[in-house]
Write a protein that holds these residues in place. Structure first.
Motif, short mmCIF file in Angstrom:
data_model
loop_
_atom_site.label_atom_id
_atom_site.label_comp_id
_atom_site.label_asym_id
_atom_site.label_seq_id
_atom_site.Cartn_x
_atom_site.Cartn_y
_atom_site.Cartn_z
N LEU A 42 -3.76 126.49 51.36
CA LEU A 42 -3.77 125.19 50.67
C LEU A 42 -3.04 124.45 52.69
O LEU A 42 -1.99 125.22 53.63
CB LEU A 42 -2.12 124.85 50.33
N ASP A 43 -3.93 123.25 52.87
CA ASP A 43 -3.19 122.29 54.23
C ASP A 43 -2.30 121.22 53.37
O ASP A 43 -2.87 120.90 53.21
CB ASP A 43 -4.41 122.25 54.86
N ILE A 44 -1.67 121.30 54.05
CA ILE A 44 -0.80 120.01 54.39
C ILE A 44 -0.81 119.31 56.20
O ILE A 44 0.12 119.62 56.39
CB ILE A 44 0.74 120.15 53.37
N GLU A 45 -0.84 118.34 55.58
CA GLU A 45 -0.65 117.38 56.70
C GLU A 45 -1.50 118.10 58.40
O GLU A 45 -0.79 118.23 59.40
CB GLU A 45 0.55 117.62 57.08
N GLY A 46 -3.19 118.72 58.37
CA GLY A 46 -3.08 119.43 59.13
C GLY A 46 -2.79 120.97 59.12
O GLY A 46 -3.45 121.72 60.14
N ARG A 47 -1.87 121.89 57.80
CA ARG A 47 -1.26 123.13 58.74
C ARG A 47 -1.00 124.24 57.76
O ARG A 47 -1.61 122.83 56.40
CB ARG A 47 0.29 122.45 58.91
N ASP A 48 -1.76 125.40 57.82
CA ASP A 48 -1.87 126.45 57.03
C ASP A 48 -0.46 126.29 56.48
O ASP A 48 -0.07 126.69 57.38
CB ASP A 48 -2.90 127.42 57.89
N MET A 49 0.01 126.58 55.36
CA MET A 49 0.85 126.83 54.93
C MET A 49 0.90 128.31 54.77
O MET A 49 2.94 128.45 55.33
CB MET A 49 1.18 126.43 53.23
N VAL A 50 0.59 128.96 54.35
CA VAL A 50 0.61 130.75 55.19
C VAL A 50 0.43 130.51 56.37
O VAL A 50 1.56 131.40 56.82
CB VAL A 50 -0.38 131.49 54.53
N MET A 51 -0.26 130.31 57.52
CA MET A 51 0.31 130.56 58.89
C MET A 51 1.73 129.72 59.35
O MET A 51 2.44 130.05 60.64
CB MET A 51 -0.61 129.96 59.59
N LEU A 52 2.17 128.93 58.67
CA LEU A 52 3.71 127.82 58.41
C LEU A 52 4.37 129.64 58.61
O LEU A 52 5.68 129.22 59.19
CB LEU A 52 4.04 126.81 57.53
N ASP A 53 4.55 129.47 57.15
CA ASP A 53 5.19 130.70 57.03
C ASP A 53 5.50 132.09 58.07
O ASP A 53 6.99 131.50 57.92
CB ASP A 53 4.81 131.54 55.40
N SER A 54 4.36 132.09 58.02
CA SER A 54 4.33 133.31 59.38
C SER A 54 5.02 133.36 60.60
O SER A 54 5.70 133.63 61.22
CB SER A 54 2.32 134.05 59.34
N ASP A 55 4.68 131.83 61.05
CA ASP A 55 5.07 131.54 62.29
C ASP A 55 6.32 131.25 62.06
O ASP A 55 7.04 132.01 62.98
CB ASP A 55 4.02 130.43 63.01
N ALA A 56 6.85 130.99 61.62
CA ALA A 56 8.50 130.68 61.60
C ALA A 56 9.20 132.57 60.87
O ALA A 56 10.45 131.94 62.02
CB ALA A 56 9.03 129.50 59.79
N TYR A 57 8.77 132.75 60.12
CA TYR A 57 9.48 134.02 59.87
C TYR A 57 9.36 134.84 61.51
O TYR A 57 10.16 135.53 61.99
CB TYR A 57 9.25 134.83 58.99
N ALA A 58 8.08 135.17 62.00
CA ALA A 58 7.94 135.74 63.50
C ALA A 58 8.92 135.20 64.16
O ALA A 58 9.66 135.84 65.33
CB ALA A 58 6.50 135.39 63.87
N TYR A 98 11.67 126.63 49.30
CA TYR A 98 10.81 127.65 50.04
C TYR A 98 10.84 127.46 51.52
O TYR A 98 11.03 127.96 52.23
CB TYR A 98 9.95 127.82 49.33
N TYR A 99 10.09 125.81 51.58
CA TYR A 99 9.93 125.84 52.71
C TYR A 99 10.67 124.76 54.19
O TYR A 99 11.50 125.01 54.91
CB TYR A 99 8.50 124.55 53.14
N THR A 100 11.72 124.07 52.61
CA THR A 100 13.02 123.74 53.23
C THR A 100 14.04 125.09 53.97
O THR A 100 14.21 124.95 55.52
CB THR A 100 13.65 123.13 52.58
N HIS A 101 14.13 125.83 53.36
CA HIS A 101 14.48 127.03 53.50
C HIS A 101 13.92 127.62 55.14
O HIS A 101 15.02 127.91 56.22
CB HIS A 101 14.32 128.07 52.65
N LEU A 102 12.92 127.84 55.39
CA LEU A 102 12.48 128.24 56.29
C LEU A 102 12.11 127.30 57.69
O LEU A 102 12.77 127.52 58.71
CB LEU A 102 10.74 128.01 56.47
#
Length: 128
Positions: A42-58, A98-102
């Motif tokens: 899923l992309d939201i506002e042009g952002r891939d949500m899996v990548m957003l998750d992955s980048d945040a944790y990394a 979930y994403y607020t926590h990230l």
């Protein structure tokens, strides 16, 4: 191999240690949370949500281990603003939490890096 020095003022150590502990706790909490159903691919506002998750944790992991480069620090700042675009567009309650926590984890990571930069004397390299 040359050693790179990071100096942190002794007055800042307790606060920095507390923030690092909080970041470690947030990272551990994130690892046990299931990824939001329906958000893979899923992309939201042009952002891939899996990548957003992955980048945040990394980025959080790099900050926790004090391995963030100057270039990565700039990307961390951009990642923080990406959450500002994405969070208001999430209409699923669990995914929003979930994403607020990230987002909070990324903000804390940025605070830790900022504190490290302020504590280091000018001219001292900021990475290990």
């Amino acid at each position: 191999m040359t050693a790179k020095v990071r100096r942190v003022a002794w007055q800042d150590l307790p606060m920095l240690d507390e923030k690092l502990d909080a970041l470690a706790q947030m990272m551990a909490e994130h690892m046990v949370r299931p990824f939001p159903p329906g958000f893979r691919g899923l992309d939201i506002e042009g952002r891939d949500m899996v990548m957003l998750d992955s980048d945040a944790y990394a980025y959080a992991a790099c900050v926790h281990e004090d391995l963030l480069s100057e270039q990565a620090h700039a990307r961390l700042t951009r990642l923080t603003s990406a959450f500002g675009e994405v969070l208001p567009a999430i209409d699923d309650e669990y995914a929003a939490k979930y994403y607020t926590h990230l987002h909070n984890m990324v903000v804390l990571s940025a605070e830790i890096e900022s504190q490290r930069k302020k504590s280091s004397p000018p001219g001292v390299q900021q990475t290990r």
